[in-house]
Design an enzyme around this catalytic site. Structure first.
Site, short mmCIF file in Angstrom:
data_model
loop_
_atom_site.label_atom_id
_atom_site.label_comp_id
_atom_site.label_asym_id
_atom_site.label_seq_id
_atom_site.Cartn_x
_atom_site.Cartn_y
_atom_site.Cartn_z
N ARG A 93 0.64 -11.24 6.41
CA ARG A 93 0.52 -10.16 6.10
C ARG A 93 2.17 -9.20 6.70
NH1 ARG A 93 -4.78 -9.86 8.08
NH2 ARG A 93 -3.29 -7.94 9.16
N TYR B 8 12.70 31.47 4.69
CA TYR B 8 11.71 32.11 4.85
C TYR B 8 12.04 32.15 6.44
CZ TYR B 8 9.14 30.73 0.54
OH TYR B 8 9.31 30.88 -0.78
N ARG C 157 -11.51 -0.08 13.92
CA ARG C 157 -11.46 0.61 12.77
C ARG C 157 -12.01 0.16 11.72
NH1 ARG C 157 -5.21 1.40 10.16
NH2 ARG C 157 -6.00 -1.71 9.85
N HIS D 287 -7.43 -7.33 12.28
CA HIS D 287 -5.88 -6.31 12.29
C HIS D 287 -5.77 -6.36 13.67
CE1 HIS D 287 -2.00 -4.01 11.02
NE2 HIS D 287 -2.80 -3.12 10.87
N LYS E 138 1.12 -1.27 0.02
CA LYS E 138 -0.02 -0.20 -0.25
C LYS E 138 1.09 1.01 0.03
CE LYS E 138 -0.03 -0.47 5.02
NZ LYS E 138 -1.42 -0.89 6.07
N CYS F 126 11.84 24.71 2.91
CA CYS F 126 10.94 24.71 2.26
C CYS F 126 10.43 24.03 1.14
CB CYS F 126 12.29 26.08 1.02
SG CYS F 126 12.87 27.43 1.23
N MET F 127 9.38 24.51 0.30
CA MET F 127 9.05 23.43 -0.44
C MET F 127 9.27 22.37 -1.06
SD MET F 127 5.07 23.54 -3.06
CE MET F 127 4.60 24.66 -1.66
N ASP F 128 10.57 22.79 -1.72
CA ASP F 128 11.28 22.04 -3.05
C ASP F 128 12.69 22.20 -2.38
OD1 ASP F 128 8.94 22.06 -4.15
OD2 ASP F 128 9.27 24.36 -4.62
#
Ligand SMILES: *Cc1c(COP(=O)(O)O)cnc(C)c1O
Length: 386
Positions: free
Chosen positions: A226, A270, A141, A170, A43, A318-320
């Site tokens: 699993r 920033y 869940r 689970h 997943k 920063c973002m990138d």
């Protein structure tokens, strides 16, 4: 760090060591033993490692089945030509039952409405839909309540379009030794399975062990385990470390795209949350940011490796991009053997020389678990398979 292949268009990448993945998978195959099947959990794009190449490697090392979290993840495996059994670990929206049948994906089932719609979709296609019955034994869940398993099955079993291929639960605390709640869940699961059998209902493969369960609780391997996080070489808890040897599969690296000696007092990033304290400090920029999974909360609080030496990350991530600093005159740590240069390889997770930074180290700095660290790096960075 020499001899790296970096992507052509961006100097940042996730390195996935498929040989390590194969060895980890084989280690779990041995741990599980001959009888039970091994379902590999891929997943979230194989916990950020890339589901398709990982699934192929795992299958070659003994995996029997695969599990995903979403229908979209299942479709991606099918479209890549993967034909082994795939379980979707929860009950998706009822509107997609036809899609499940078309792509031959087994959903987890726990409501009669969903099951019957699935059966109808299968019958309309002259097919039989295989599903796994999910039982809630105490995690609160998903799943049918344990006391309702027989009633649910009696409501849906008349349908010729349905086949129960598995029954599972689970655990919430499989990573805790001698845990009372774990024992309670296991008892409830055994009772639910017995109740189904007592009522003459087919259970399919019975399974409940996740990674910590597989390692710590061989008594409940039943018909299948699993396994997720352990395949990627990460331990779900310290208690599993002495029980199985695993190698981390993911490394995260970038290269320096810019470096300079700022003036004393210059701020970085920033908010200018870090300022150059003295002369001869180098500040280098690497094109990895929080949109790549480098959590912003790590700002001014993490190390990276260059030439096997730890260097301090500085300024807000920063973002990138992020920046790190080295003191070229410092006597000891946090100083590489030579000044930083454009193109130098920077390691965020993984080994470089004699040093290494683990997903666990980053997880503890972030106050989270290694699972989240590797999932996050899977978001946008290009993956390079070695
Ligand atoms: C994610 C998941 C697993 C795998 O768990 P790991 O701790 O990664 O081994 C197994 N079963 C279910 C239902 C899951 O959601």
């Amino acid at each position: 760090m020499e001899k790296v292949t970096s992507p052509a268009t961006r100097w940042s990448w996730v390195e996935v060591n498929l040989a390590a993945l194969r060895r980890n998978t084989a280690a779990f195959r041995r741990q599980i033993g001959r009888g039970p099947q091994m379902m590999c959990v891929v997943k979230a794009d194989a916990y950020g490692h890339g589901a398709v190449p990982c699934a192929k490697t795992m299958h070659a090392a003994g995996a029997n089945q695969f599990a995903v979290a979403t229908v979209g993840e299942g479709i991606a495996l099918r479209e890549a030509g993967i034909e082994w059994p795939v379980l979707v670990l929860s009950e998706p929206p009822v509107d997609c039952v036809g899609t499940l049948v078309d792509y031959d994906l087994m959903p987890a089932v726990y409501t009669a409405d969903f099951a019957l719609a699935l059966g109808e979709a299968a019958a309309a296609r002259n097919r039989v839909a295989r599903y796994h019955l999910a039982v809630d034994t105490g995690m609160t869940r998903i799943g049918v309540r344990r006391q309702d398993v027989v009633e649910l099955r009696r409501t849906i079993d008349f349908h010729r379009g349905l086949e129960c291929a598995g029954t599972f639960t689970h655990f919430a605390t499989a990573d805790v030794l001698d845990d009372w709640d774990f024992a309670l869940q296991l008892n409830r699961f055994r009772e639910a399975v017995e109740a189904l059998r007592g009522a003459g209902l087919e259970t399919g493969l019975v399974h409940c062990d996740n990674t910590p369960g597989t390692v710590l609780h061989p008594e409940c391997h039943f018909d299948m385990c699993r396994v997720g996080i352990g395949l990627y070489g990460l331990h779900p808890a310290d208690v599993t470390r002495p029980r199985i040897e695993l190698e981390p599969v993911m490394s995260v690296r970038g290269r320096v795209v810019r470096v300079l000696y700022p003036n004393v007092g210059d701020g970085v990033g920033y908010g200018l949350t870090w300022r150059v304290p003295k002369k001869n400090i180098q500040v280098a920029t690497v094109p990895i940011g929080y949109a790549d999974g480098l959590a912003r909360e790590l700002s001014n609080n993490m190390d990276v490796l260059v030439d096997g030496i730890r260097c301090r990350q500085v300024g807000n991530i920063c973002m990138d991009q992020f920046m790190f600093a080295v003191d070229v005159n410092s006597a000891r740590a946090y100083r590489p053997s030579r000044p930083i240069e454009y193109g130098d390889v920077v390691t965020l997770i993984g080994s470089d020389g004699n040093e290494s930074i683990s997903a666990d180290e980053m997880a503890s700095l972030r106050n989270t678990i290694n699972y989240e660290v590797v999932c996050d790096f899977g978001m946008r960075l290009e993956k390079i398979y070695t």
